[in-house]
Design a protein around this motif. Structure first.
Motif, PDB file in Angstrom:
ATOM      1  N   PRO A  72       0.811  -1.222   0.000  1.00  0.00           N
ATOM      2  CA  PRO A  72       0.000   0.000   0.000  1.00  0.00           C
ATOM      3  C   PRO A  72       0.847   1.276   0.000  1.00  0.00           C
ATOM      4  O   PRO A  72       0.471   2.265  -0.630  1.00  0.00           O
ATOM      5  CB  PRO A  72      -0.820  -0.124   1.288  1.00  0.00           C
ATOM      6  N   ALA A  73       1.985   1.250   0.704  1.00  0.00           N
ATOM      7  CA  ALA A  73       2.855   2.431   0.740  1.00  0.00           C
ATOM      8  C   ALA A  73       3.386   2.754  -0.649  1.00  0.00           C
ATOM      9  O   ALA A  73       3.385   3.916  -1.081  1.00  0.00           O
ATOM     10  CB  ALA A  73       4.001   2.197   1.714  1.00  0.00           C
ATOM     11  N   TRP A  76       0.580   4.028  -2.812  1.00  0.00           N
ATOM     12  CA  TRP A  76       0.240   5.412  -2.438  1.00  0.00           C
ATOM     13  C   TRP A  76       1.208   6.402  -3.077  1.00  0.00           C
ATOM     14  O   TRP A  76       0.799   7.439  -3.599  1.00  0.00           O
ATOM     15  CB  TRP A  76       0.264   5.543  -0.920  1.00  0.00           C
ATOM     16  N   ARG A  79       0.560   7.145  -6.514  1.00  0.00           N
ATOM     17  CA  ARG A  79      -0.737   7.813  -6.661  1.00  0.00           C
ATOM     18  C   ARG A  79      -1.849   6.849  -7.097  1.00  0.00           C
ATOM     19  O   ARG A  79      -2.832   7.253  -7.702  1.00  0.00           O
ATOM     20  CB  ARG A  79      -0.644   9.007  -7.616  1.00  0.00           C
ATOM     21  N   ARG A  80      -1.670   5.582  -6.764  1.00  0.00           N
ATOM     22  CA  ARG A  80      -2.741   4.591  -6.965  1.00  0.00           C
ATOM     23  C   ARG A  80      -3.401   4.369  -5.602  1.00  0.00           C
ATOM     24  O   ARG A  80      -3.279   3.317  -4.985  1.00  0.00           O
ATOM     25  CB  ARG A  80      -2.174   3.298  -7.545  1.00  0.00           C
ATOM     26  N   ARG A  81      -4.067   5.394  -5.113  1.00  0.00           N
ATOM     27  CA  ARG A  81      -4.501   5.412  -3.720  1.00  0.00           C
ATOM     28  C   ARG A  81      -5.671   4.465  -3.461  1.00  0.00           C
ATOM     29  O   ARG A  81      -5.753   3.870  -2.387  1.00  0.00           O
ATOM     30  CB  ARG A  81      -4.826   6.840  -3.310  1.00  0.00           C
ATOM     31  N   GLN A  82      -6.568   4.329  -4.407  1.00  0.00           N
ATOM     32  CA  GLN A  82      -7.658   3.374  -4.220  1.00  0.00           C
ATOM     33  C   GLN A  82      -7.118   1.948  -4.182  1.00  0.00           C
ATOM     34  O   GLN A  82      -7.578   1.125  -3.385  1.00  0.00           O
ATOM     35  CB  GLN A  82      -8.697   3.517  -5.333  1.00  0.00           C
ATOM     36  N   ALA A  84      -4.166   1.182  -3.154  1.00  0.00           N
ATOM     37  CA  ALA A  84      -3.470   1.078  -1.873  1.00  0.00           C
ATOM     38  C   ALA A  84      -4.449   0.697  -0.761  1.00  0.00           C
ATOM     39  O   ALA A  84      -4.166  -0.188   0.055  1.00  0.00           O
ATOM     40  CB  ALA A  84      -2.779   2.404  -1.532  1.00  0.00           C
ATOM     41  N   VAL A  85      -5.597   1.354  -0.747  1.00  0.00           N
ATOM     42  CA  VAL A  85      -6.619   1.050   0.264  1.00  0.00           C
ATOM     43  C   VAL A  85      -7.134  -0.376   0.092  1.00  0.00           C
ATOM     44  O   VAL A  85      -7.297  -1.126   1.062  1.00  0.00           O
ATOM     45  CB  VAL A  85      -7.781   2.059   0.169  1.00  0.00           C
ATOM     46  N   LEU A 208     -10.033  10.884  -2.371  1.00  0.00           N
ATOM     47  CA  LEU A 208      -8.688  10.429  -2.028  1.00  0.00           C
ATOM     48  C   LEU A 208      -7.825  10.299  -3.269  1.00  0.00           C
ATOM     49  O   LEU A 208      -6.657  10.707  -3.284  1.00  0.00           O
ATOM     50  CB  LEU A 208      -8.772   9.084  -1.304  1.00  0.00           C
ATOM     51  N   GLU A 209      -8.396   9.760  -4.322  1.00  0.00           N
ATOM     52  CA  GLU A 209      -7.654   9.551  -5.569  1.00  0.00           C
ATOM     53  C   GLU A 209      -7.252  10.876  -6.212  1.00  0.00           C
ATOM     54  O   GLU A 209      -6.202  10.981  -6.831  1.00  0.00           O
ATOM     55  CB  GLU A 209      -8.510   8.738  -6.551  1.00  0.00           C
TER      56      GLU A 209
END
Length: 232
Positions: A72-73, A76, A79-82, A84-85, A208-209
């Motif tokens: 996930p880090a 993140w 910038r692939r935050r979804q 990552a979650v 978030l994205e």
């Protein structure tokens, strides 16, 4: 699949996991499991034992925890935050479900005479290694593009099957234990996917994205400024 069907599917698998765990403690099923493990023990040879130990090492708890934190880090930062979650909660959720059921069911390990290596805990159901292997396989499929989806599925299935077989082969788990690991990871993946598709979750994930509330406010302010300038 809709968010509702995924959540319901995850709950059904979770219920099946608990039922299987309770059944695994019965004397009849335990006797059959020991008999199967004894047959598997007859197939052991040095090459297979080395492979089984390597598969066990690749899906140990430390690997699962490291993957749940590092993947996930990295996502993140990319910038692939979804994603990552999704990976964080799929891996973390699978391990949490597996651990909770392991403590609740508290099934004993196979007899020590069948062990090739010492188990890492006294509880047997579900297999933590199999849970981690399946969760890693699911995460791999989630992260690749559509062109690589089929190879990722095949690689993930091969990895998970190898780990599951290795745990029975090494004599530290019964067959229901590794099936339980599959159920734990799959239920977590379905629940996470379903919750992330809910409208309220989608709104937060989309924000978030885009970079979070601050970025959204800045973008909105810029838009208002441009519109005001045009009107003047």
């Amino acid at each position: 699949m809709t968010s509702r069907s995924r959540i319901v599917g995850g709950q059904i698998l979770l219920a099946a996991l608990v039922v299987l765990g309770l059944a695994a403690r019965s004397a009849t099923l335990t006797s059959a499991d020991i008999s199967l493990n004894e047959h598997v023990a007859a197939w052991r040879d040095p090459a297979l034992t080395t492979l089984a130990k390597a598969a066990t090492f690749a899906a140990q708890a430390a690997v699962g925890v490291a993957a749940a934190l590092l993947l996930p880090a990295v996502l993140w930062l990319l910038r692939r935050r979804q994603d990552a979650v999704r990976v964080l909660f799929t891996l973390g959720g699978a391990m949490a479900i597996g651990y909770a059921v392991k403590i609740a069911v508290s099934e004993k390990r196979p007899p020590q005479r069948l062990w090739v290596i010492a188990p890492d805990s006294v509880q047997s159901f579900p297999s933590g290694h199999t849970t981690i292997a399946v969760a890693l396989a699911v995460s791999l499929v989630l992260l690749v593009g559509s062109s690589l989806r089929l190879p990722a599925i095949l690689v993930g299935m091969a990895f998970a099957a190898t780990v599951a077989g290795a745990r029975v082969y090494l004599g530290v788990h019964y067959l229901p234990d590794v099936i339980g690991g599959l159920l734990a990871a799959t239920s977590a993946a379905l629940l996470v996917s379903g919750v992330m598709q809910l409208p309220v979750a989608r709104r937060h994930l989309d924000t978030l994205e885009r970079g979070g509330p601050a970025h959204a406010a800045h973008a909105n302010g810029s838009h208002i400024s441009v519109r005001s300038a045009v009107q003047r």
